[in-house]
Design an enzyme around this catalytic site. Structure first.
Site, PDB file in Angstrom:
ATOM      1  N   GLU A   1      -0.327   4.594  -5.097  1.00 30.01           N
ATOM      2  CA  GLU A   1       0.118   4.372  -3.807  1.00 30.01           C
ATOM      3  C   GLU A   1       1.308   5.192  -3.143  1.00 30.01           C
ATOM      4  O   GLU A   1       2.129   5.366  -3.061  1.00 30.01           O
ATOM      5  CB  GLU A   1       1.557   3.593  -4.586  1.00 30.01           C
ATOM      6  CG  GLU A   1       1.976   1.909  -4.358  1.00 30.01           C
ATOM      7  CD  GLU A   1       2.843   1.531  -4.761  1.00 30.01           C
ATOM      8  OE1 GLU A   1       3.713   2.067  -4.378  1.00 30.01           O
ATOM      9  OE2 GLU A   1       3.126   0.393  -5.135  1.00 30.01           O
TER      10      GLU A   1
ATOM     11  N   GLU B   1      -0.683  -4.606  -8.880  1.00 28.66           N
ATOM     12  CA  GLU B   1       0.875  -5.212  -8.680  1.00 28.66           C
ATOM     13  C   GLU B   1       0.703  -6.482  -7.077  1.00 28.66           C
ATOM     14  O   GLU B   1       0.106  -5.803  -6.108  1.00 28.66           O
ATOM     15  CB  GLU B   1       1.591  -3.455  -7.944  1.00 28.66           C
ATOM     16  CG  GLU B   1       0.993  -2.670  -8.692  1.00 28.66           C
ATOM     17  CD  GLU B   1       2.049  -1.726  -8.515  1.00 28.66           C
ATOM     18  OE1 GLU B   1       3.140  -2.335  -8.197  1.00 28.66           O
ATOM     19  OE2 GLU B   1       2.256  -0.057  -8.461  1.00 28.66           O
TER      20      GLU B   1
END
Length: 404
Positions: free
Chosen positions: A222, A324
């Site tokens: 991320e 995720e």
């Protein structure tokens, strides 16, 4: 070792190099008791994250965080500063030995899951840490090796994920290991430290039998969702990571079929096209994180959540694993009657089925996360199974036909 070779998980000589792969594409694996966890999924990744095992996010497990003496601290960095190095090392060692145990791995295996994704921080290579300005727990690597050994024995595929990058890849977020005020990762000095970490962990993976089922290494989790601000990551860090990882493997005489898959966030994530500057795409893979609760373009209704998930096409790069996702909904509606976890289980069952139906159009999925102390199942796969929202047999969810 050659492509499509079958690997049975038997003890290897210490000198034997361990190889990497995509399950059912490059080879077939079985657990020590002979079970092939990928047979029922036709090679699709079906997994759970080991959240807060090696990169602690306090919101996930506030009780455990407090019991370590870290109450009120925002991140691992802050807790180590507060406790002092020696006391912190003892507290984190106790956590590493108790949060995810071999019993957890056995339970994961029993739920027709076949993969774990393990978030780790660069500070696991302890000589990278600047002892005067950086403060992280020490001793985690031995516990990582033990966890991966259990998972390998169980026949689980393993993704290692550089969740906490040097300098922090995003600000104000404990998943980087520090609650940094700015994102300090995007410069040559920090890239260099991350590359050293990647070389080191690659070497460790190929040299230890415990890591034999590690087939993928994500080189940063991320990054900032701003393509312009992270241009140097795409132009410098990504290509250099490929070079350094492959050089480490070549130094060990690892065959190409045994290379690690190298994973980056995909184009949909918002950090630009990860392929933009790559010249070598051998054994490349991509990660997408899909949280509808934080997508402002998605209208908040149960019907729309299911229809949106059913229609998701997360194919900006391939092969993509949705690394995720969860069953969590926006905070402002989470406690309202329409979204209550106890009275709306039928919706959450269907939404789970809709999401995995979409994500298995790609290479598969990894739920965030395996367990929490939140008192509910929207972030906890373990609790979702216990609540009857997620079936032990994943195929039964797909067979509901929610997206038909």
């Amino acid at each position: 070792m050659t492509t499509y070779q079958t690997l049975f998980l038997i003890p290897l000589a210490i000198s034997t190099l361990v190889t990497a792969w995509l399950p059912e594409t490059d080879k077939t694996i079985t657990s020590r008791n002979g079970t092939n966890l990928f047979a029922s999924s036709k090679g699709k990744i079906r997994g759970v994250n080991m959240g807060s095992q090696f990169v602690f996010e306090p919101w996930i497990a506030e009780k455990a965080w407090s019991s370590m003496g870290c109450k009120g601290q925002k991140s691992e960095f802050d807790c180590v500063v507060s406790l002092g190095q020696d006391a912190a090392n003892k507290a984190f060692a106790q956590h590493w030995g108790s949060w995810i145990t071999q019993d957890d791995i056995t339970e994961i295996q029993s739920y027709t899951l076949n993969t774990i994704r393990v978030p780790i921080g660069y500070w696991m290579k302890e000589d990278l840490v600047n002892k005067t300005s950086e403060h992280f727990p020490q001793g985690g690597f031995a516990y990582l090796e033990k966890l991966c050994g259990w998972a390998s024995d169980a026949g689980l595929y393993i993704i290692l994920d550089l969740h906490g990058a040097p300098g922090a890849q995003t600000p104000h977020n404990p998943f980087t290991g520090q609650y940094a005020s700015t994102a300090g990762f995007y410069n040559d000095y920090q890239f260099g430290r991350a590359l050293e970490f990647l070389e080191w962990i690659t070497t460790k993976v190929h040299q230890s039998d415990s890591f034999r089922n590690v087939g993928m290494l994500e080189i940063v989790n991320e990054p900032l969702q701003n393509a312009q601000k992270v241009g140097s990551m795409r132009s410098t860090y990504y290509p250099d990571a490929f070079k350094r990882i492959r050089a480490a493997e070549q130094k060990l005489n690892v065959s190409k079929s045994g290379y690690l898959h190298i994973q980056m966030m995909d184009k949909l994530w918002g950090s630009g096209d990860p392929e933009e500057y790559l010249t070598d795409k051998y054994y490349v893979a991509y990660d997408d994180h899909r949280y509808l609760k934080w997508d402002p373009k998605v209208n908040v209704s149960k019907e729309n959540y299911i229809s949106t998930s059913c229609s998701d096409e997360l194919d900006s790069n391939t092969p993509t694993i949705v690394g995720e996702w969860s069953l969590s909904v926006p905070d402002d509606v989470a406690s309202t009657p329409d979204w209550d976890m106890d009275t709306n289980k039928d919706f959450y069952k269907k939404w789970f089925a809709a999401q995995i139906t979409a994500y298995e159009k790609q290479r598969g999925w990894v739920f965030w996360t395996w367990k929490t102390q939140l008192g509910g199942y929207r972030w906890s796969y373990k609790d979702a199974v216990a609540a009857g929202v997620v079936p032990e047999d994943i195929d039964s969810a797909l067979n509901m036909g929610v997206c038909n």
